[in-house]
Design a protein around this motif. Structure first.
Motif, PDB file in Angstrom:
ATOM      1  N   ASP A  19       0.837  -1.184   0.000  1.00 19.65           N
ATOM      2  CA  ASP A  19       0.000   0.000   0.000  1.00 19.65           C
ATOM      3  C   ASP A  19       0.881   1.247   0.000  1.00 19.65           C
ATOM      4  O   ASP A  19       2.070   1.195   0.364  1.00 19.65           O
ATOM      5  CB  ASP A  19      -0.917  -0.018   1.231  1.00 19.65           C
ATOM      6  N   ALA A  20       0.288   2.386  -0.394  1.00 16.31           N
ATOM      7  CA  ALA A  20       1.028   3.651  -0.403  1.00 16.31           C
ATOM      8  C   ALA A  20       1.556   3.961   0.995  1.00 16.31           C
ATOM      9  O   ALA A  20       0.841   3.821   1.989  1.00 16.31           O
ATOM     10  CB  ALA A  20       0.122   4.775  -0.890  1.00 16.31           C
ATOM     11  N   GLY A  21       2.815   4.346   1.066  1.00 12.37           N
ATOM     12  CA  GLY A  21       3.420   4.706   2.342  1.00 12.37           C
ATOM     13  C   GLY A  21       4.013   3.541   3.103  1.00 12.37           C
ATOM     14  O   GLY A  21       4.572   3.717   4.186  1.00 12.37           O
ATOM     15  N   VAL A  22       3.886   2.333   2.543  1.00 11.45           N
ATOM     16  CA  VAL A  22       4.435   1.139   3.191  1.00 11.45           C
ATOM     17  C   VAL A  22       5.696   0.719   2.452  1.00 11.45           C
ATOM     18  O   VAL A  22       5.747   0.755   1.223  1.00 11.45           O
ATOM     19  CB  VAL A  22       3.401  -0.014   3.188  1.00 11.45           C
ATOM     20  N   SER A  23       6.707   0.307   3.194  1.00  9.50           N
ATOM     21  CA  SER A  23       7.949  -0.137   2.573  1.00  9.50           C
ATOM     22  C   SER A  23       7.690  -1.320   1.650  1.00  9.50           C
ATOM     23  O   SER A  23       6.955  -2.238   2.010  1.00  9.50           O
ATOM     24  CB  SER A  23       8.956  -0.556   3.652  1.00  9.50           C
ATOM     25  N   PRO A  24       8.270  -1.302   0.443  1.00  9.83           N
ATOM     26  CA  PRO A  24       8.095  -2.429  -0.475  1.00  9.83           C
ATOM     27  C   PRO A  24       8.789  -3.696   0.015  1.00  9.83           C
ATOM     28  O   PRO A  24       8.520  -4.788  -0.476  1.00  9.83           O
ATOM     29  CB  PRO A  24       8.707  -1.920  -1.776  1.00  9.83           C
ATOM     30  N   GLU A  25       9.698  -3.560   0.985  1.00  8.55           N
ATOM     31  CA  GLU A  25      10.397  -4.728   1.526  1.00  8.55           C
ATOM     32  C   GLU A  25       9.439  -5.513   2.427  1.00  8.55           C
ATOM     33  O   GLU A  25       8.866  -4.966   3.380  1.00  8.55           O
ATOM     34  CB  GLU A  25      11.631  -4.312   2.322  1.00  8.55           C
ATOM     35  N   LEU A  26       9.252  -6.782   2.125  1.00  7.61           N
ATOM     36  CA  LEU A  26       8.296  -7.589   2.870  1.00  7.61           C
ATOM     37  C   LEU A  26       8.851  -7.981   4.234  1.00  7.61           C
ATOM     38  O   LEU A  26      10.046  -8.287   4.365  1.00  7.61           O
ATOM     39  CB  LEU A  26       7.970  -8.865   2.087  1.00  7.61           C
ATOM     40  N   PRO A  27       7.996  -7.997   5.255  1.00 12.06           N
ATOM     41  CA  PRO A  27       8.426  -8.563   6.526  1.00 12.06           C
ATOM     42  C   PRO A  27       8.775 -10.038   6.343  1.00 12.06           C
ATOM     43  O   PRO A  27       8.248 -10.702   5.441  1.00 12.06           O
ATOM     44  CB  PRO A  27       7.212  -8.375   7.438  1.00 12.06           C
TER      45      PRO A  27
END
Length: 228
Positions: free
Chosen positions: A209-217
């Motif tokens: 989502d917008a504003g969320v780091s593209p790096e996955l937990p």
């Protein structure tokens, strides 16, 4: 806290869980029942309320020999459970996996390979605070293990708007079809394509989502890789 009952090695056969046909497809082993439930994302609950039959698709989660679901507090299901009181509302609960299309030479022998679980029993509303916390965690971690630790828990307003409900797995069984074609011998020479088409559900590439780091937990990256 209301502790989830420990599942027996084999669930007891009852009138409700014993079909009149294809009894060889029935499975009562708890490990088979639980594996089918744990792989599913969507359940359907059917019930009768206000003089009408109803069926709802719902997210769910399993905790031992209990499943949790959540619905709007103003829904027909929530209202009917409250009206039923301490005895709970009689429901049927089902999940199904479609594993393959079985395409036969004759129209009447077409089928699907599938795995399903159907349970019957009283659905009760969860009100005990500790069980509410655990139930919500079970629901979230059923979707993706580790997810409950990476979310904001429900606040008081949300908890009032959405009810959490529990069903004990007592009258429950699995039904499984895994074999291929069942053709009439007279049809084997017909010039129609016949065979099995496997089906599977896979995870696509997560879209942040917008504003969320593209790096996955780490927990989501591991889950996505396992289900790709």
């Amino acid at each position: 806290m209301t502790v989830a009952p420990e599942a027996p090695p084999v669930y007891a056969r009852t009138e409700a869980t014993t079909p009149t046909r294809a009894r060889d497809r029935m499975r009562y082993d708890a490990d088979v029942v639980h594996a089918i439930l744990d792989e599913a994302f969507l359940a359907h609950i059917s019930f009768t309320a206000f003089g009408q039959p109803h069926i709802l698709p719902l997210a769910f989660g399993r905790d031992g020999s209990r499943v949790y679901v959540h619905v709007s507090s103003g829904s027909h299901l929530a209202t009917a459970v409250r009206k039923a009181g301490d005895e709970g509302l009689p429901v049927s609960f089902a999940v199904t996996h479609a594993d393959a299309l079985v395409l036969a030479r004759s129209a009447m022998h077409h089928s699907l390979n599938f795995r399903c679980v159907i349970a019957h029993g009283p659905l009760r509303r969860v009100t005990e605070p500790d069980e509410l916390v655990r139930g919500w965690s079970v629901l979230l971690d059923h979707l993706v293990p580790g997810r409950s630790a990476d979310t904001r828990p429900p606040n008081r307003k949300e908890a009032a708007q959405t009810g959490l409900f529990a069903l004990e797995l007592v009258e429950v069984a699995a039904k499984v079809r895994t074999h291929g074609l069942s053709e009439d011998e007279a049809d084997l020479g017909l010039d129609h394509w016949a065979g099995v088409v496997p089906l599977r559900v896979v995870a696509g590439t997560p879209e942040a989502d917008a504003g969320v780091s593209p790096e996955l937990p780490a927990y989501l990256a591991a889950w996505t890789a396992e289900h790709s």
